[in-house]
Enzyme design. Structure first.
Site, PDB file in Angstrom:
ATOM      1  CG  ASP A   1      -4.381  59.014  -4.490  1.00 29.70           C
ATOM      2  OD1 ASP A   1      -4.033  60.163  -4.164  1.00 29.70           O
ATOM      3  OD2 ASP A   1      -4.705  58.159  -3.659  1.00 29.70           O
TER       4      ASP A   1
ATOM      5  CB  CYS B   1      16.803  37.068   0.469  1.00 24.38           C
ATOM      6  SG  CYS B   1      15.011  36.943   0.709  1.00 24.38           S
TER       7      CYS B   1
ATOM      8  CG  HIS C   1      11.442  39.232   0.906  1.00 29.41           C
ATOM      9  ND1 HIS C   1      12.270  38.683  -0.053  1.00 29.41           N
ATOM     10  CD2 HIS C   1      10.271  38.544   0.829  1.00 29.41           C
ATOM     11  CE1 HIS C   1      11.643  37.690  -0.658  1.00 29.41           C
ATOM     12  NE2 HIS C   1      10.428  37.583  -0.149  1.00 29.41           N
TER      13      HIS C   1
ATOM     14  CG  ASP D   1      -1.726  51.685  -6.548  1.00 32.10           C
ATOM     15  OD1 ASP D   1      -2.577  51.636  -7.466  1.00 32.10           O
ATOM     16  OD2 ASP D   1      -2.021  51.891  -5.370  1.00 32.10           O
TER      17      ASP D   1
ATOM     18  CB  CYS E   1      14.867  36.847  -2.942  1.00 32.95           C
ATOM     19  SG  CYS E   1      14.566  38.618  -2.781  1.00 32.95           S
TER      20      CYS E   1
ATOM     21  CB  CYS F   1      15.904  41.763  -1.365  1.00 30.02           C
ATOM     22  SG  CYS F   1      15.350  40.780   0.044  1.00 30.02           S
TER      23      CYS F   1
END
Lengths: 384, 384
Positions: free
Chosen positions: B89, B311, B337, B268, B306, B308
């Site tokens: 940014d 999980c 997660h 974002d 999920c 990930c």
């Protein structure tokens, strides 16, 4: 649990402990997972680092999440999803060091939780029950860990109580079967402060009880390093050679090398993770404080010989920045690296013993470490 | 940088951004790495989660570690060892929201560091220089992000200044070549608060400047959600279809779905990591506060659908315990997660667009999310 002594080099030993959750090659360092997590480190990272067994703290887990949750989860292995071996301490050390208003009697210890002041009682029987609920592969007997310094008379009486407690733990273990289908060994703890005659009495009495392993307790509690080594060396001679020996709460890489030389097989200590969270990083050439300005534009790894994720991936400059800006990743990367170094030390010690060159290896490493580290008293950072 | 529009479904777009650090499949969510780290998340974990681009904050990195360190490291990619694309940014948002005693003039902004009160000046030219030193694949022009609410006259004047700054950024970019051998794109930022006529003027003027992408800024700053959607929808019609559109600072999964439907390609937001560190976890069926007592013995994963690490490996019961005991691993697993879910949302949105079923997918997911989340104002936990 089975223990097999594979090789000896002087008094230094290489062995294998066989548990229902897998093998442990000794000498071994056990990362400390006080509350069901080795701080700032993921379980898969412990595997990657070569951790073979971790330690859980009975006192902390008993208070939170509590045994109801642990038992419903199917034990600590399932609760935290760690499928390799676990050793649980007896809670004795925490009860004596963390809690206030404790009342020690022959039956057990009444104490108040350091969290909410609630009153609890630990007895040899209740501690074995908790360790059954936790389901550790190696349980420790309930003992009194005497402080340093400690009067001879107190240490003697305390040790006599600890011996009676050990007998009660053995009986309790027989009466309370394992809960989760895997077997759980029970280790005794030699106490006796810095008094050889109490240490000898303690070791001889415990040996007669034919426990599955023996810890040397009551050291690394503030006594001079030389006392610690002297007591370890003295106690070792009374311990059976066909059982693992565990020096509780020790220590730095140098402490471990000195103790391996004196016949110790197992270690645990919070310093790699705790001091790591304060920016103290171990390298093969001594410790560094990564916060120091000298690392601002040091684009080399923490330790060029280290193959951990931190050293493979990041520079000292980046780590310093993470510490200066108080980023959580700093704590993660420091813990990974320090654990990696501690596990490397015991792994390489084992190789050196197998190749009968332990003394040379130890001398080389102590020279490289240069500065003699002692068990640090630095407080841990409170992060929430 | 090249952008290719692959498919459209209504206004929803699927595209590919090509950078010297690899491809970005849009729509995309960009994890926020404010200080050169996505908080509590390792770089290899971002890769594992499917992150394709991350955001760095110019203001924070300029103050710490400073441009001297970053430039010596060979840019931000090397400093933090992230070899995929980075967007930086302009520092404008932080200068206007974090610092005190700022003085806005046409030349630029004089401000005092929120860290030590030291005085600094950001101008379009100096910000481009910093973004060159950072070496981001996508740089943002220096802009004033107006607060909400904002008077029409202020918003109009501010936007005129932002437009003049954009022109100066383009000239500065031409004068100051890239430092590290890879090319760096420059995106413009449409401002105009909640005033359609300023938004239109801003978008039309910026489009004429032929920047490589366009952001919609000045939203998600406290205005009602409906205003945000209305402004996004209104602004979109004035943006070229052959350039990526980035809605800055947005948002929840629901916000992203609504905005993708309105033609936005990039997002974002810090909420998955920030709110995650407070125990707020997103699931495909709404958010949960993992600290709640109801999860004490809930041995299911956070989200059964999920994949990930969190999980795949751990239960809600374990995560709750980690939060209650203030363990660092709680912050790590929650961040993993939540990032996983945010990245899944944009990935599945892309698939739905490619298969011309975006509206249906969006309706299904919004129904599943049930409770409409808004951008949370919860403060982050300070951990050191």
């Amino acid at each position: 649990m089975k223990f097999k002594l594979i090789a000896q080099d002087g008094k230094a030993r290489a062995g294998i402990i066989e548990t229902d959750h897998g093998l442990i090659e000794t000498p071994i360092y056990m990362p400390v997972g006080t509350q069901g997590t080795v701080k700032a480190t993921e379980q898969r990272e412990l595997i990657e680092l070569g951790a073979q067994i971790i330690l859980g703290n009975t006192y902390h887990l008993y208070l939170r999440p509590g045994m109801e949750v642990i038992e419903q989860a199917g034990g600590l292995h399932h609760f935290m999803n760690w499928q390799k071996p676990i050793l649980t301490d007896s809670g004795g050390f925490q009860v004596f060091s963390l809690t206030a208003l404790r009342d020690i009697a022959d039956n057990g210890v009444t104490f108040r939780s350091h969290l909410d002041g609630s009153q609890h009682v630990f007895t040899p029987e209740s501690v074995i029950q908790i360790e059954r609920q936790l389901g550790a592969d190696i349980m420790m007997v309930f003992d009194e860990c005497t402080p340093y310094p400690c009067e001879f008379e107190y240490a003697k009486k305390s040790n006599e109580m600890t011996l009676r407690w050990a007998e009660r733990c053995i009986i309790a273990k027989e009466k309370q079967p394992a809960l989760y289908g895997h077997s759980q060994a029970l280790f005794g703890i030699v106490q006796g402060s810095v008094y050889p005659e109490i240490r000898e009495m303690s070791a001889r009495a415990l040996t007669k009880l034919e426990l599955e392993g023996y810890a040397i307790g009551g050291l690394a509690v503030g006594e001079p390093l030389e006392e610690m080594y002297r007591m370890t060396e003295f106690t070792e001679q009374f311990l059976p050679t066909d059982k693992p020996r565990y020096l509780m709460g020790v220590g730095t890489p140098e402490n471990m090398l000195e103790s391996i030389e004196r016949g110790v097989d197992m270690f645990d200590c919070v310093i790699p993770t705790r001091n790591g969270r304060n920016g103290m990083l171990w390298t093969r050439d001594g410790t560094i404080n990564i916060r120091n300005a000298q690392y601002k534009t040091d684009f080399t790894p923490v330790d060029t010989e280290c193959d951990c994720y931190t050293c493979r991936t990041f520079t000292r400059s980046y780590l310093r920045h993470l510490f200066v800006t108080k980023e959580i990743l700093a704590l993660q990367l420091a813990s990974i690296h320090n654990l990696s170094l501690f596990l490397w030390i015991v792994r390489e010690s084992r190789n050196a013993i197998l190749e009968k060159r332990f003394a040379e290896w130890k001398t080389t490493m102590l020279a490289r470490f240069q500065v003699s580290s002692t068990v640090s008293e630095q407080p841990s950072i409170s992060f929430i």
